[in-house]
Design a protein around this motif. Sequence first.
Motif, PDB file in Angstrom:
ATOM      1  N   VAL A   1      -3.622   7.387  -0.422  1.00  0.00           N
ATOM      2  CA  VAL A   1      -3.199   8.093   0.792  1.00  0.00           C
ATOM      3  C   VAL A   1      -4.376   8.241   1.752  1.00  0.00           C
ATOM      4  N   LYS A   2      -5.529   8.581   1.231  1.00  0.00           N
ATOM      5  CA  LYS A   2      -6.709   8.743   2.089  1.00  0.00           C
ATOM      6  C   LYS A   2      -7.122   7.423   2.726  1.00  0.00           C
ATOM      7  N   ASP A   3      -7.109   6.336   1.955  1.00  0.00           N
ATOM      8  CA  ASP A   3      -7.499   5.030   2.502  1.00  0.00           C
ATOM      9  C   ASP A   3      -6.541   4.588   3.612  1.00  0.00           C
ATOM     10  N   ILE A   4      -5.230   4.767   3.395  1.00  0.00           N
ATOM     11  CA  ILE A   4      -4.264   4.357   4.420  1.00  0.00           C
ATOM     12  C   ILE A   4      -4.437   5.197   5.673  1.00  0.00           C
ATOM     13  N   ALA A   5      -4.640   6.522   5.519  1.00  0.00           N
ATOM     14  CA  ALA A   5      -4.802   7.396   6.681  1.00  0.00           C
ATOM     15  C   ALA A   5      -6.060   7.045   7.468  1.00  0.00           C
ATOM     16  N   GLU A   6      -7.139   6.708   6.784  1.00  0.00           N
ATOM     17  CA  GLU A   6      -8.389   6.406   7.487  1.00  0.00           C
ATOM     18  C   GLU A   6      -8.379   5.029   8.127  1.00  0.00           C
ATOM     19  N   ARG A   7      -7.689   4.054   7.516  1.00  0.00           N
ATOM     20  CA  ARG A   7      -7.782   2.672   8.002  1.00  0.00           C
ATOM     21  C   ARG A   7      -6.661   2.293   8.967  1.00  0.00           C
ATOM     22  N   TYR A   8      -5.438   2.845   8.723  1.00  0.00           N
ATOM     23  CA  TYR A   8      -4.290   2.343   9.467  1.00  0.00           C
ATOM     24  C   TYR A   8      -3.683   3.349  10.432  1.00  0.00           C
ATOM     25  N   LEU A   9      -4.279   4.530  10.596  1.00  0.00           N
ATOM     26  CA  LEU A   9      -3.856   5.470  11.626  1.00  0.00           C
ATOM     27  C   LEU A   9      -4.897   5.450  12.731  1.00  0.00           C
ATOM     28  N   VAL A  10      -4.741   4.489  13.636  1.00  0.00           N
ATOM     29  CA  VAL A  10      -5.704   4.290  14.733  1.00  0.00           C
ATOM     30  C   VAL A  10      -5.039   4.745  16.027  1.00  0.00           C
ATOM     31  N   PRO A  11      -5.559   5.758  16.698  1.00  0.00           N
ATOM     32  CA  PRO A  11      -4.932   6.236  17.941  1.00  0.00           C
ATOM     33  C   PRO A  11      -4.879   5.131  18.997  1.00  0.00           C
ATOM     34  N   GLY A  12      -3.718   4.990  19.601  1.00  0.00           N
ATOM     35  CA  GLY A  12      -3.517   3.988  20.638  1.00  0.00           C
ATOM     36  C   GLY A  12      -3.273   2.591  20.111  1.00  0.00           C
ATOM     37  N   VAL A  13      -3.464   2.363  18.820  1.00  0.00           N
ATOM     38  CA  VAL A  13      -3.284   1.025  18.241  1.00  0.00           C
ATOM     39  C   VAL A  13      -2.088   1.005  17.295  1.00  0.00           C
ATOM     40  N   THR A  14      -1.973   2.040  16.455  1.00  0.00           N
ATOM     41  CA  THR A  14      -0.855   2.118  15.511  1.00  0.00           C
ATOM     42  C   THR A  14      -0.048   3.386  15.784  1.00  0.00           C
ATOM     43  N   GLN A  15       1.072   3.479  15.124  1.00  0.00           N
ATOM     44  CA  GLN A  15       1.905   4.668  15.249  1.00  0.00           C
ATOM     45  C   GLN A  15       1.225   5.864  14.601  1.00  0.00           C
ATOM     46  N   ASP A  16       1.811   7.059  14.859  1.00  0.00           N
ATOM     47  CA  ASP A  16       1.224   8.283  14.327  1.00  0.00           C
ATOM     48  C   ASP A  16       1.468   8.444  12.832  1.00  0.00           C
ATOM     49  N   ILE A  17       2.350   7.624  12.266  1.00  0.00           N
ATOM     50  CA  ILE A  17       2.593   7.673  10.833  1.00  0.00           C
ATOM     51  C   ILE A  17       2.431   6.276  10.252  1.00  0.00           C
ATOM     52  N   ALA A  18       2.109   6.224   8.966  1.00  0.00           N
ATOM     53  CA  ALA A  18       2.018   4.961   8.240  1.00  0.00           C
ATOM     54  C   ALA A  18       2.849   5.079   6.973  1.00  0.00           C
ATOM     55  N   VAL A  19       3.156   3.931   6.363  1.00  0.00           N
ATOM     56  CA  VAL A  19       4.046   3.885   5.214  1.00  0.00           C
ATOM     57  C   VAL A  19       3.292   3.332   4.019  1.00  0.00           C
ATOM     58  N   MET A  20       3.409   4.055   2.898  1.00  0.00           N
ATOM     59  CA  MET A  20       2.857   3.589   1.632  1.00  0.00           C
ATOM     60  C   MET A  20       4.030   3.126   0.765  1.00  0.00           C
ATOM     61  N   PHE A  21       4.082   1.837   0.436  1.00  0.00           N
ATOM     62  CA  PHE A  21       5.187   1.254  -0.310  1.00  0.00           C
ATOM     63  C   PHE A  21       4.833   1.217  -1.789  1.00  0.00           C
ATOM     64  N   VAL A  22       5.674   1.857  -2.618  1.00  0.00           N
ATOM     65  CA  VAL A  22       5.530   1.845  -4.075  1.00  0.00           C
ATOM     66  C   VAL A  22       6.646   0.944  -4.624  1.00  0.00           C
ATOM     67  N   PRO A  23       6.344  -0.224  -5.172  1.00  0.00           N
ATOM     68  CA  PRO A  23       7.389  -1.194  -5.543  1.00  0.00           C
ATOM     69  C   PRO A  23       8.102  -0.891  -6.854  1.00  0.00           C
ATOM     70  N   SER A  24       8.159   0.356  -7.283  1.00  0.00           N
ATOM     71  CA  SER A  24       8.824   0.723  -8.540  1.00  0.00           C
ATOM     72  C   SER A  24       9.617   2.005  -8.307  1.00  0.00           C
ATOM     73  N   GLU A  25      10.929   1.944  -8.569  1.00  0.00           N
ATOM     74  CA  GLU A  25      11.770   3.128  -8.383  1.00  0.00           C
ATOM     75  C   GLU A  25      11.411   4.216  -9.391  1.00  0.00           C
ATOM     76  N   SER A  26      11.080   3.831 -10.629  1.00  0.00           N
ATOM     77  CA  SER A  26      10.766   4.839 -11.650  1.00  0.00           C
ATOM     78  C   SER A  26       9.474   5.581 -11.304  1.00  0.00           C
ATOM     79  N   ILE A  27       8.460   4.845 -10.847  1.00  0.00           N
ATOM     80  CA  ILE A  27       7.209   5.509 -10.458  1.00  0.00           C
ATOM     81  C   ILE A  27       7.442   6.422  -9.260  1.00  0.00           C
ATOM     82  N   PHE A  28       8.233   5.962  -8.301  1.00  0.00           N
ATOM     83  CA  PHE A  28       8.544   6.791  -7.128  1.00  0.00           C
ATOM     84  C   PHE A  28       9.270   8.069  -7.559  1.00  0.00           C
TER      85      PHE A  28
END
Length: 397
Positions: A246-273
């Motif tokens: 969560v910290k890595d995605i927030a620091e790398r992919y939440l860029v003001p003016g470049v990306t949206q205000d939210i980002a998505v972390m995809f977990v490819p397993s329903e059981s883990i989710f």
Amino acid sequence: MQGMTLSSPVLTLGSTPVTVLHLLVLAVLAMLGLLLVLATATLRANRERDFAAGAEAERSQELDERLGEINKANAELAGRLATMAEVLTTRQSDLARYMAERLDAVGTKVGQGLEQSSKTTAENLTKLNERLAVIDAAQNRLTGLTEEVVTLKDILANKQTRGAFGQSRMEAIIRDGLPPNAFEFQATLKTGVRPDCLIRLPNDERGMAIDAKFPLEGFTALREAETEEERRGAIARVRGDVGKHVKDIAERYLVPGVTQDIAVMFVPSESIFADLHEYFDDVVQRAHRARITIVSPSLLMMAVQVIRSIMRDARMREEAHRIQDEVGKLLDDVRRLGDRVGKLDDHFRQAQKDVSDIVISSNKVLARGEKIQAVEFEDAPERTAPATTVKFPRAAE
């Protein structure tokens, strides 16, 4: 009493005198009534005696008839019993012959049934052998599937191959749900970082970053923990791994003016989710505060459907002015059509009025002709045939 005549009054009832004549008349009437009563009683008694005698005669006759019928029925019954005895004797012989024939037929059918049963048993054994061969083949496929599951376990045990698996599953979901111009895989941002996927929303230059993460080790250790210490260590590892993602995605992919205000972390397993939301709600809340949304494959499919609906609505808004122009032209055509229908209605009304006037004039002419025809002239020759009367229909209202 001497000197009393029939008209001499004997007594007075109220203001009316009662004479001897009156009394004699009353006595005669009383005797006549008594004689009438006696005659009626005698006649009724005679009738009752005659009726009783007739009823007795009828009962006697009916009894005789019934006795005759009983004798006749006894004779018929005796004849029927003799006939039934003969029939039973015949039927008994027929039954014996029929039973012998049926026993022969049953013996033949039993022999045929045993032969057919042996054939059916042989066929069933053949089919059983075929099914056993199918079961052996299925068992071989199950063995191969087990080997594939072991291979998949080996793949998921490797961090890089596990990441590639999550990436490929995410790409398949997005490709199936969005048009090609709405997303880009491994897109490079202005900051130089490359998210796994960047989705472009309509009328917005900023993209929404999606990154696939598969924190399997901590959940595997949590499921395999046998002691409380191992369980606490596995829980701490899950919190640390997910928190780091969560910290890595927030620091790398939440860029003001470049990306949206939210980002998505995809977990490819329903059981883990499911385990993450059930046992680690604090981690999920921390991700929400960091503007990171954690999704499973099913939730990613739903999000893709929502994004596609947003794109379709945006395209509809872009084409709204064209739709309005077409609607305006359509309204003009409808107005012209209304004017023309009104004119056509006026023509129909005028034609209907003209036809009504013609019918009225025709009826008037016909009435005048009938009046002229009704006038009689002295020198007019006799008519050989009656005049024909013509009736015009009335004008429709």
